[in-house]
Design a protein around this motif. Structure first.
Motif, mmCIF file in Angstrom:
data_model
loop_
_atom_site.group_PDB
_atom_site.id
_atom_site.type_symbol
_atom_site.label_atom_id
_atom_site.label_comp_id
_atom_site.label_asym_id
_atom_site.label_seq_id
_atom_site.Cartn_x
_atom_site.Cartn_y
_atom_site.Cartn_z
ATOM 1 N N VAL A 46 -15.172 105.875 64.211
ATOM 2 C CA VAL A 46 -15.436 105.408 65.196
ATOM 3 C C VAL A 46 -15.366 106.129 66.414
ATOM 4 O O VAL A 46 -16.766 106.048 67.506
ATOM 5 N N LEU A 47 -15.774 107.358 66.787
ATOM 6 C CA LEU A 47 -15.459 108.449 67.797
ATOM 7 C C LEU A 47 -16.787 108.577 67.823
ATOM 8 O O LEU A 47 -17.951 108.646 69.077
ATOM 9 N N LYS A 106 0.054 106.938 68.011
ATOM 10 C CA LYS A 106 0.020 107.443 69.288
ATOM 11 C C LYS A 106 -1.431 107.461 69.242
ATOM 12 O O LYS A 106 -2.348 107.870 70.447
ATOM 13 N N LYS A 107 -1.936 108.386 68.509
ATOM 14 C CA LYS A 107 -3.108 109.610 68.197
ATOM 15 C C LYS A 107 -3.950 108.308 68.396
ATOM 16 O O LYS A 107 -5.519 108.557 68.412
ATOM 17 N N ILE A 108 -3.533 107.182 67.619
ATOM 18 C CA ILE A 108 -4.877 106.676 67.314
ATOM 19 C C ILE A 108 -5.080 105.344 68.532
ATOM 20 O O ILE A 108 -5.820 105.032 68.734
ATOM 21 N N LEU A 109 -4.155 104.770 69.250
ATOM 22 C CA LEU A 109 -4.685 103.980 69.732
ATOM 23 C C LEU A 109 -5.089 104.989 71.185
ATOM 24 O O LEU A 109 -6.240 104.534 71.778
ATOM 25 N N LEU A 110 -4.947 106.241 71.692
ATOM 26 C CA LEU A 110 -5.292 107.760 72.723
ATOM 27 C C LEU A 110 -6.764 107.494 71.449
ATOM 28 O O LEU A 110 -8.082 107.452 72.806
ATOM 29 N N VAL A 111 -7.008 107.211 70.074
ATOM 30 C CA VAL A 111 -7.985 107.230 70.321
ATOM 31 C C VAL A 111 -9.608 106.185 70.464
ATOM 32 O O VAL A 111 -10.573 105.860 70.524
ATOM 33 N N LEU A 112 -9.077 104.538 70.339
ATOM 34 C CA LEU A 112 -9.243 104.061 70.649
ATOM 35 C C LEU A 112 -9.691 103.751 72.011
ATOM 36 O O LEU A 112 -10.849 103.109 72.151
ATOM 37 N N PHE A 113 -8.586 104.731 72.997
ATOM 38 C CA PHE A 113 -9.100 104.014 74.208
ATOM 39 C C PHE A 113 -10.178 104.752 74.559
ATOM 40 O O PHE A 113 -11.247 105.137 75.600
ATOM 41 N N PHE A 114 -9.700 106.063 73.906
ATOM 42 C CA PHE A 114 -11.904 107.089 74.658
ATOM 43 C C PHE A 114 -12.529 106.272 73.618
ATOM 44 O O PHE A 114 -13.527 106.851 74.331
ATOM 45 N N GLY A 115 -12.741 105.759 72.782
ATOM 46 C CA GLY A 115 -13.367 105.611 72.291
ATOM 47 C C GLY A 115 -14.263 104.162 72.878
ATOM 48 O O GLY A 115 -15.834 103.820 72.913
ATOM 49 N N LEU A 116 -13.437 103.675 73.324
ATOM 50 C CA LEU A 116 -14.540 102.276 74.600
ATOM 51 C C LEU A 116 -14.713 103.510 76.009
ATOM 52 O O LEU A 116 -15.892 102.310 76.564
ATOM 53 N N ILE A 117 -14.092 104.964 75.944
ATOM 54 C CA ILE A 117 -14.878 104.815 77.081
ATOM 55 C C ILE A 117 -15.999 105.454 76.992
ATOM 56 O O ILE A 117 -16.382 105.121 78.208
ATOM 57 N N VAL A 118 -16.151 106.013 75.792
ATOM 58 C CA VAL A 118 -17.570 107.147 75.576
ATOM 59 C C VAL A 118 -18.508 106.036 75.081
ATOM 60 O O VAL A 118 -19.477 106.004 75.215
ATOM 61 N N THR A 119 -18.542 104.708 75.184
ATOM 62 C CA THR A 119 -19.694 104.500 75.125
ATOM 63 C C THR A 119 -19.941 103.138 76.339
ATOM 64 O O THR A 119 -21.119 103.085 76.846
#
Length: 356
Positions: free
Chosen positions: A291-292, A203-216
């Protein structure tokens, strides 16, 4: 000369490629012995090859260094002319005192970096030759051939993981401080201590991946650097490594998505010991932050690459450890042996055109 240099790089890479295959069939102790002498060869090649790109500048710095006593007494303008970290400058001055040949300096730096990788891989990687092959593919040219100060930082920051995992905190802190004395970005290694406190669930990794795409999609870094500049603090120091042209380039989206894919594939699968405090959990958490950071600093490729590479070095251990547990070991291994040589070839070409 260029053809000879390129040929030597490819020769080194082919040997590493062969060792990955041999590793699947012969005893580990033989691979360790072969890799030991292979590392000695790479250290010598790294130290005594002709300087290119950034190492041309480092040669000029070395040739203009004052003796160690003048440096200690602050009687030189070297710090104003070359605003580099003190650990690196002191090493230059000490070597200059011994012999006025930059090759000895490059030999010491290459020995520190490559030895750190070798001994760490020997201790923690189930496939030591594969770890070394991934390192040569992704980082060796960028850090040991070109950006040598950041290369020392990358090697030592990754090596600090050993002491953090073994709960030898004083040694972990000391290694990070030594690394930071060569390149200040190494201070991000202190974040590993807090990363190690988190259990990296799916769950935390999915959250990071989602957030990582947003910050780009968020542009912020130049505005912040303007503020820092107006306050008399850091202002475009990193951009001046190669000029504002580099600063204006963004992180390549394909490259960033590749790291996101690796994180998703490894992080969302169930394998190994993923409990809090385990090596697998620590390595995975460091990859998460890589990634972040790369996504967050996407506007400024030079800064993003230099900092995120300090986190992405965990792939040298994480991928081999993952292969130990997965039933898809040989399929993934074949994919690695097919894909990474293309990346290595592109990197060799990059040496002579770093703005590509």
């Amino acid at each position: 000369m260029q053809l000879s240099f390129n040929t030597e790089l490819y020769f080194i890479y082919i040997i590493a490629f062969i060792l990955v295959i041999l590793e699947q069939f012969i005893k580990r102790k033989y691979i360790e012995i072969i890799l030991y002498f292979f590392c000695v060869f790479i250290i010598l090649f790294t130290a005594f090859r002709d300087p290119v790109s950034d190492t041309i500048m480092y040669t000029d710095v070395f040739n203009q260094m004052p003796d160690i006593w003048n440096l200690i007494n602050g009687e030189s303008l070297i710090l104003d002319k070359f605003p580099l970290e003190l650990g690196y400058l002191y090493l230059n001055s000490i070597v200059q005192f011994i012999v006025s040949a930059p090759q000895l300096l490059f030999f010491i730096i290459a020995t520190i970096s490559i030895s750190a990788y070798y001994f760490l891989f020997r201790k923690y990687s189930p496939y030591i030759a594969l770890s070394f092959f991934i390192y040569l593919s992704l980082l060796y040219i960028f850090r040991e051939i070109v950006q040598i100060r950041n290369g020392v930082a990358c090697a030592l920051v990754l090596y600090s993981v050993k002491f953090l995992y073994e709960q030898k905190i004083k040694k972990y802190i000391l290694i990070i401080l030594i690394a930071a004395s060569f390149h200040l970005t190494a201070v991000v290694g202190f974040s590993f201590y807090f990363i190690n406190k988190i259990l990296w669930t799916r769950k935390k990794i999915l959250l990071v991946l989602f957030f990582g795409l947003i910050v780009t999609q968020i542009e912020w870094i130049y505005q912040v650097m303007e503020i820092l500049g107006n306050m008399g603090l850091l202002y475009y120091r990193i951009a001046k490594y190669q000029g504002d042209v580099v600063a204006q380039q963004e992180v390549t989206l394909v490259k960033y998505l590749l790291y996101c894919f690796i994180l998703a594939y490894v992080g969302l699968n169930n394998w190994g010991n993923r409990t809090k405090g385990s090596l697998e959990n620590l390595l995975l958490g460091i990859l998460v932050f890589g990634v972040l950071i790369q996504g967050s600093f996407h506007e400024f490729r030079e800064l993003a690459d230099r900092i995120s590479s300090l986190f992405y070095t965990v792939l040298f251990l994480l991928i081999p450890i993952y292969l130990k547990y997965t039933r898809w070991k040989y399929i993934i291994l074949i994919a690695i042996l097919i894909i990474l040589p293309f990346y290595f070839y592109r990197t060799v070409q990059w040496i002579y055109n770093p703005l590509q």
